[in-house]
Design an enzyme around this catalytic site. Structure first.
Site, PDB file in Angstrom:
ATOM      1  N   GLU A 358       0.806  -1.235   0.000  1.00  0.00           N
ATOM      2  CA  GLU A 358       0.000   0.000   0.000  1.00  0.00           C
ATOM      3  C   GLU A 358       0.838   1.285   0.000  1.00  0.00           C
ATOM      4  O   GLU A 358       0.516   2.234   0.715  1.00  0.00           O
ATOM      5  CB  GLU A 358      -0.939   0.010   1.212  1.00  0.00           C
ATOM      6  CG  GLU A 358      -1.906  -1.149   1.208  1.00  0.00           C
ATOM      7  CD  GLU A 358      -2.731  -1.274   2.497  1.00  0.00           C
ATOM      8  OE1 GLU A 358      -3.909  -1.613   2.389  1.00  0.00           O
ATOM      9  OE2 GLU A 358      -2.195  -1.054   3.592  1.00  0.00           O
TER      10      GLU A 358
HETATM   11  C1  TNX Z   1      -4.488  -4.138   4.725  1.00  0.00           C
HETATM   12  S1  TNX Z   1      -2.863  -6.294   3.903  1.00  0.00           S
HETATM   13  C2  TNX Z   1      -3.226  -3.857   5.202  1.00  0.00           C
HETATM   14  C3  TNX Z   1      -3.062  -3.393   6.578  1.00  0.00           C
HETATM   15  C4  TNX Z   1      -4.370  -3.240   7.273  1.00  0.00           C
HETATM   16  C5  TNX Z   1      -5.268  -4.388   6.911  1.00  0.00           C
HETATM   17  C6  TNX Z   1      -6.581  -4.370   7.633  1.00  0.00           C
HETATM   18  C7  TNX Z   1      -1.768  -5.297   4.027  1.00  0.00           C
HETATM   19  C8  TNX Z   1      -0.498  -5.747   3.580  1.00  0.00           C
HETATM   20  N1  TNX Z   1      -2.060  -4.095   4.523  1.00  0.00           N
HETATM   21  O1  TNX Z   1      -2.342  -2.192   6.588  1.00  0.00           O
HETATM   22  O2  TNX Z   1      -4.140  -3.218   8.631  1.00  0.00           O
HETATM   23  O3  TNX Z   1      -5.524  -4.358   5.533  1.00  0.00           O
HETATM   24  O4  TNX Z   1      -7.335  -5.489   7.346  1.00  0.00           O
END
Ligand code: TNX
Length: 548
Positions: A358
């Site tokens: 992300e």
């Molecule tokens: C996605 S999955 C994220 C996290 C969040 C999570 C909550 C991923 C690698 N990153 O930053 O905490 O979703 O479900």
């Protein structure tokens, strides 16, 4: 977790009245000593009814092969010893672990002997005759005379001990004296894992969890033969691991959490305590430093890490994707080098997780540039990179591992990474994310990839989950627990149980044993043990729980 809300309930409240009374009397007379170091005299309790609910196959994860025998059961008695091979410190540790597990509930001494195994002993054997079991497998032989766990390494013995715990009556898991008899069904189990990598993840960044809480989770996951705990140590809301060269990361960056609480962090000493404790439970800690996004806590601690030289305020919300290290500044790479050097030095395990997810505030080009500089740093300090699947586009070298967290069954970058030789760790968010609500009514958790029922977390096939990723490329599975909405151990447990055992079974058991109707029955059989352990769990309607 014990000591919290759950455990204020009397452990005896679920016993039939007569038995509860008998227990109280025993306790009042002090005839059962929880800390016995010598064999106690035979107890009246030994002659109680046979409460062994379990059959030899009532084990999670389902063993590779189980052959029950009709013969009389093995019984742990006041004079039962634990036999450990001479001159093997690791096997000795497993023997002591078994002793510590069973002393409080049985009140027996369970002395360790290293001579020749006595009649009626529990024997831990490293006789080398079981090469087919590999490093992690074990064979358990049970008859009236003896219970033997054979393995080639102490790791296999440890796994055998976890199976043994599940075959004893649930009361054996109690922290205080309980009534036997302590019987184990006769027969043979031959067992070894399907995948090497069976992981849980705990997010200690969104909400901080104390060392004791992490240890408690380690104990809980170890019983399902999980062998890695990935700790998500840094994120926008908090930096949780001491870095000597950059002290404000923790003093400032660790000073809050989601919702504005006090946060916290692990000193190096505390972190070492977690790593050591995990190793006694056959668990390797995988530290994650999430880069280059999810870094607001670091950016807020050191203005120079920001492109504009301005430190943003600390962040206590739950948005993602807004922060990024400044990929064009040289200081960024000095920072990353220092952090990775210090974290690698605290990590006996092979893997160091560098996040990479992300990074929505980093340009595509900037991301690739950043990773091309950071991946060699991880390798320079002797670690193998692990990262969320986005980092596959930076083409890490073929020994790096790629963790898939998407919700679909295909991902081009992941397929290409597998082709290049990268191992893939599967944590599909719609199956294995323990932070997702069970259903719309669940108060805790998020729902962007869910809600996810127990059955949904169990009913998928790791070996063929990803189109164009062959089973040979799958390292294993992980069950991540993000903590945006979780603040206590009870809440951790409520989200993890019973879905964590589902993921653990997918990681350990052969595909041929994958069977929802069997799993749900076996899961129901775990409830009494969770109650003894003080584990808060979600009473999913999909599971035929026993009546209270
Ligand atoms: C996605 S999955 C994220 C996290 C969040 C999570 C909550 C991923 C690698 N990153 O930053 O905490 O979703 O479900």
């Amino acid at each position: 977790m014990k000591r919290t809300r759950e455990s204020t309930r009397s452990p005896y409240s679920r016993l039939p009245a007569a038995l509860a009374l008998a227990t109280t009397v025993t306790l009042a007379c002090g005839t059962v000593s929880a800390a016995a170091s010598q064999p106690s005299a035979p107890q009246a309790e030994d002659h109680g009814a046979d409460k062994t609910a379990s059959a030899l196959s009532d084990v999670i994860p389902a063993p590779t092969s189980v052959e029950p025998e009709r013969g009389a059961k093995f019984r742990v008695k006041w004079n039962t010893g634990i036999h450990a091979p001479r001159g093997n410190a690791e096997a000795d540790r497993v023997a002591r672990y078994l002793q510590q597990q069973l002393r409080p509930s049985t009140g027996y001494g369970l002395l360790i002997n290293r001579g020749s195994p006595g009649r009626g002993d529990m024997v831990l054997s490293l006789d080398g005759s079981e090469q087919r079991l590999g490093d992690s497998g074990y064979r358990m032989d049970v008859d009236k005379e003896r219970l033997t766990i054979h393995a080639t390494t102490s790791e296999g013995l440890f796994h055998g001990v976890q199976t043994l715990r599940q075959l004893l009556p649930a009361e054996a898991e109690s922290g205080s004296p309980r009534h036997g008899p302590w019987k184990v069904p006769a027969g043979e189990i031959v067992d070894k894992p399907r995948f090497e990598h069976r992981s849980a993840m705990l997010d200690v960044a969104r909400h901080f969890f104390e060392v004791e809480q992490v240890k408690s989770y380690i104990d809980q996951i170890a019983q399902y033969k999980i062998n890695y705990l990935h700790l998500h140590l840094t994120d926008d809301q908090g930096w949780r691991i001491q870095i000597d060269d950059w002290p404000k990361l923790t003093t400032h960056g660790g000073s809050t959490e989601v919702g504005g609480g006090d946060g916290g962090y692990y000193t190096k000493r505390e972190y070492a305590e977690i790593v050591d404790y995990a190793s006694t439970r056959n668990i390797t800690i995988v530290p994650e430093i999430d880069l280059p996004g999810h870094t607001n806590a670091a950016l807020s601690s050191y203005a120079e890490l920001n492109c504009d030289g301005q430190a943003p305020p600390l962040y206590t919300g739950i948005e993602v994707g807004f922060s990024s290290l400044c990929v064009d500044k040289e200081v960024t790479y000095r920072f990353v080098d220092d952090v990775i050097r210090e974290v690698a030095a605290m990590t006996p395990g092979r893997y160091l997780h560098i996040g990479g997810d992300e990074a929505d505030s980093t340009t595509e080009e900037g991301y690739r540039h950043f990773m091309s500089r950071v991946l060699p740093i991880v390798e320079k300090y002797g670690k193998t990179p692990l990262g969320w699947h986005e980092y596959a586009k930076a083409e890490p070298s073929s020994d790096a591992m790629v963790q898939y967290w998407g919700t679909s069954n295909s991902n081009e970058e992941v397929s290409k990474a597998a082709e290049r030789g990268n191992e893939i760790l599967l944590s599909p968010a719609n199956r294995s994310y323990l932070d997702q609500k069970y259903n719309e009514e669940t108060e805790l958790g998020l729902d962007w990839a869910g809600p996810t029922t127990v059955r949904e977390s169990y009913d998928w096939r790791p070996g063929s989950h990803m189109n164009s990723v062959p089973e040979e490329a799958i390292a294993g599975v992980e069950a991540p627990l993000w903590s945006e909405t979780l603040t206590t151990s009870n809440e951790i447990e409520f989200m993890a149980f019973p879905r964590l055992p589902a993921i653990a079974e997918l990681g350990w058991s052969p595909q041929s044993k994958h069977d929802w109707s069997s799993f749900r029955e076996r899961l129901a059989g775990q409830a009494a043990s969770w109650q003894e352990q003080g584990i808060d769990f979600y009473r999913s309607e999909q599971i035929p729980w026993p009546e209270d």
